[in-house]
Design a protein around this motif. Structure first.
Motif, mmCIF file in Angstrom:
data_model
loop_
_atom_site.group_PDB
_atom_site.id
_atom_site.type_symbol
_atom_site.label_atom_id
_atom_site.label_comp_id
_atom_site.label_asym_id
_atom_site.label_seq_id
_atom_site.Cartn_x
_atom_site.Cartn_y
_atom_site.Cartn_z
ATOM 1 N N ALA A 118 0.935 -1.209 -0.107
ATOM 2 C CA ALA A 118 0.057 0.071 -0.007
ATOM 3 C C ALA A 118 0.823 1.154 -0.129
ATOM 4 O O ALA A 118 0.316 2.133 -0.702
ATOM 5 C CB ALA A 118 -0.871 -0.149 1.217
ATOM 6 N N ALA A 119 1.938 1.038 0.953
ATOM 7 C CA ALA A 119 2.915 2.249 0.715
ATOM 8 C C ALA A 119 3.319 2.608 -0.739
ATOM 9 O O ALA A 119 3.575 3.835 -1.193
ATOM 10 C CB ALA A 119 4.131 2.229 1.633
ATOM 11 N N ARG A 120 3.730 1.590 -1.449
ATOM 12 C CA ARG A 120 4.000 1.790 -3.135
ATOM 13 C C ARG A 120 3.015 2.339 -3.790
ATOM 14 O O ARG A 120 3.060 3.079 -4.412
ATOM 15 C CB ARG A 120 4.598 0.369 -3.460
ATOM 16 N N TRP A 121 1.760 1.938 -3.758
ATOM 17 C CA TRP A 121 0.576 2.197 -4.210
ATOM 18 C C TRP A 121 0.211 3.930 -4.099
ATOM 19 O O TRP A 121 -0.346 4.386 -4.788
ATOM 20 C CB TRP A 121 -0.611 1.286 -4.045
ATOM 21 N N ALA A 122 0.620 4.283 -2.876
ATOM 22 C CA ALA A 122 0.393 5.636 -2.653
ATOM 23 C C ALA A 122 0.912 6.580 -3.417
ATOM 24 O O ALA A 122 0.448 7.938 -3.547
ATOM 25 C CB ALA A 122 0.837 5.950 -0.929
ATOM 26 N N GLY A 123 1.867 6.313 -4.137
ATOM 27 C CA GLY A 123 2.659 6.914 -5.257
ATOM 28 C C GLY A 123 1.827 7.137 -6.473
ATOM 29 O O GLY A 123 2.266 7.851 -7.388
ATOM 30 N N VAL A 161 -0.727 -5.801 -8.994
ATOM 31 C CA VAL A 161 -2.111 -4.984 -8.506
ATOM 32 C C VAL A 161 -1.890 -3.713 -9.594
ATOM 33 O O VAL A 161 -2.952 -3.652 -10.351
ATOM 34 C CB VAL A 161 -2.330 -4.670 -7.330
ATOM 35 N N SER A 162 -0.778 -3.196 -9.566
ATOM 36 C CA SER A 162 -0.541 -1.966 -10.622
ATOM 37 C C SER A 162 -0.931 -2.355 -12.091
ATOM 38 O O SER A 162 -1.493 -1.652 -12.512
ATOM 39 C CB SER A 162 0.782 -1.411 -10.415
#
Length: 363
Positions: A211-216, A319-320
């Motif tokens: 989730a920390a990576r998706w925050a970008g 997911v991305s």
């Protein structure tokens, strides 16, 4: 025929499976009783499904005084029964102690193993002893995944069979997807769903790191996690500390609504047997990204994206990729729906147990 089902402390799939059996076995000519913790009965209402209930305190961890008391209670609960069906290796071990060694004339013991042991150190050694006892005292052992079947054989179980546990057929969503998304605060952002007990086995540290990576991303996905458990406070602190795009929803009774509103289902577990919520997600065509945990690969086939256990980058990238390609999401969702059509259903599960009980009682 009288069957006594033994179940321990459970908040999810095992309790749902037992209730499903109780609902169906009566129609197959089997009178069912359930022995287990009052908290499990309160959550799953086995008596409301048609079973008699005997309270037996079966904890989730070894406790010699409590376990001895449970064995005494099980002996009372087994009076007049023709077959015992224990769910989980702890319930099977305690049932085996209550019944004694396998021998002519002993009430037969059928055991279903739902979970692997992931403990380490001295605790692992102690639990391995209970596993071995459970394997050797049962007349027939059912494993919900192939690795559990192999483990039971390794420990000396005399008759071991693969018996996939079916998820209930998903009920239609009661609310419009847009209304659910609005309630969750998702708006037009991608919505990622996980339904888990908040426990170590579920690998939720990996989900938060992803989730920390998706925050970008723009827009950043919102991750919602439905469920409760011992790690709830720790996970909530991590979400607040790192300002993650994650909402912990607690226990929910509207899982079909959440499945209908989500864009991707994400499972990051360290181990799973045959997770019911993945089955539900695939039934409704929700694309799934999952770790290769335990029996998951044999469950999902090519109907989900599978990544290595514990690999944050792989989870985040998978997911991305789906979020970036709506057609790939739709194709994966359709493959998942087709895979779901190949699974046994709850009626199949009940017929299997009924046939085994008759066979065991007749030996």
């Amino acid at each position: 025929m009288r069957l006594t089902i033994v179940v321990g402390m459970t908040a999810g799939g095992v309790g749902m499976h037992v209730r499903s059996l109780v609902q169906r076995l009566g129609g197959l000519g089997i009178e069912v009783g359930v022995a287990g913790p009052p908290e499990t009965e309160e959550r799953f209402d086995f008596t409301g499904a048609g079973a008699r209930f005997a309270p037996v305190r079966i904890g989730s961890a070894p406790n010699p005084p409590a376990d001895l008391a449970a064995v005494r209670s099980l002996r009372r609960a087994f009076r007049g029964t023709d077959v015992v069906h224990a769910h989980g290796f702890r319930a099977a071990a305690l049932s085996g102690l209550a019944l004694g060694r396998r021998r002519t004339g002993r009430v037969p013991l059928l055991a279903t193993w739902h979970n692997a042991v992931i403990a380490t150190g001295p605790k692992r050694v102690l639990i391995a002893g209970l596993e071995r006892l459970a394997a050797r005292r049962a007349d027939v052992t059912l494993g919900v995944s192939s690795d559990l079947v192999a483990r039971a054989r390794e420990l000396g179980a005399p008759d071991v069979r693969l018996a996939p546990v079916a998820a209930p057929r998903v009920q239609p969503a009661k609310r419009d997807a847009d209304a659910v998304r609005a309630e969750l605060g998702a708006g037009d952002r991608p919505l990622l769903l996980a339904v888990n007990r908040l426990a170590e086995q579920k690998g939720l540290d990996v989900l938060l790191a992803a989730a920390a990576r998706w925050a970008g991303r723009t827009p950043s996905p919102l991750v919602v996690v439905a469920g409760d458990g011992p790690l709830e406070a720790e996970l909530a602190a991590a979400v607040a500390r790192d300002d993650l795009p994650v909402r912990l929803l607690g226990r929910r009774s509207d899982i079909p609504d959440l499945l209908g509103a989500a864009d991707v289902y994400v499972l990051t577990s360290v181990w799973e047997g045959r997770p019911l919520v993945i089955q539900e997600a695939m039934q409704v065509g929700l694309p799934v990204v999952t770790t290769a945990a335990g029996g998951v690969p044999e469950l999902v086939g090519d109907g989900a994206t599978i990544v290595p256990v514990g690999d944050v980058a792989a989870v985040a990238d998978a997911v991305s990729a789906l979020l970036d390609d709506p057609s790939a999401r739709a194709e994966l969702g359709e493959r998942g729906r087709k895979q779901a059509g190949t699974w046994p259903d709850e009626d199949d599960n009940a017929r299997l147990v009924a046939d085994l009980c008759r066979d065991l009682a007749g030996r």
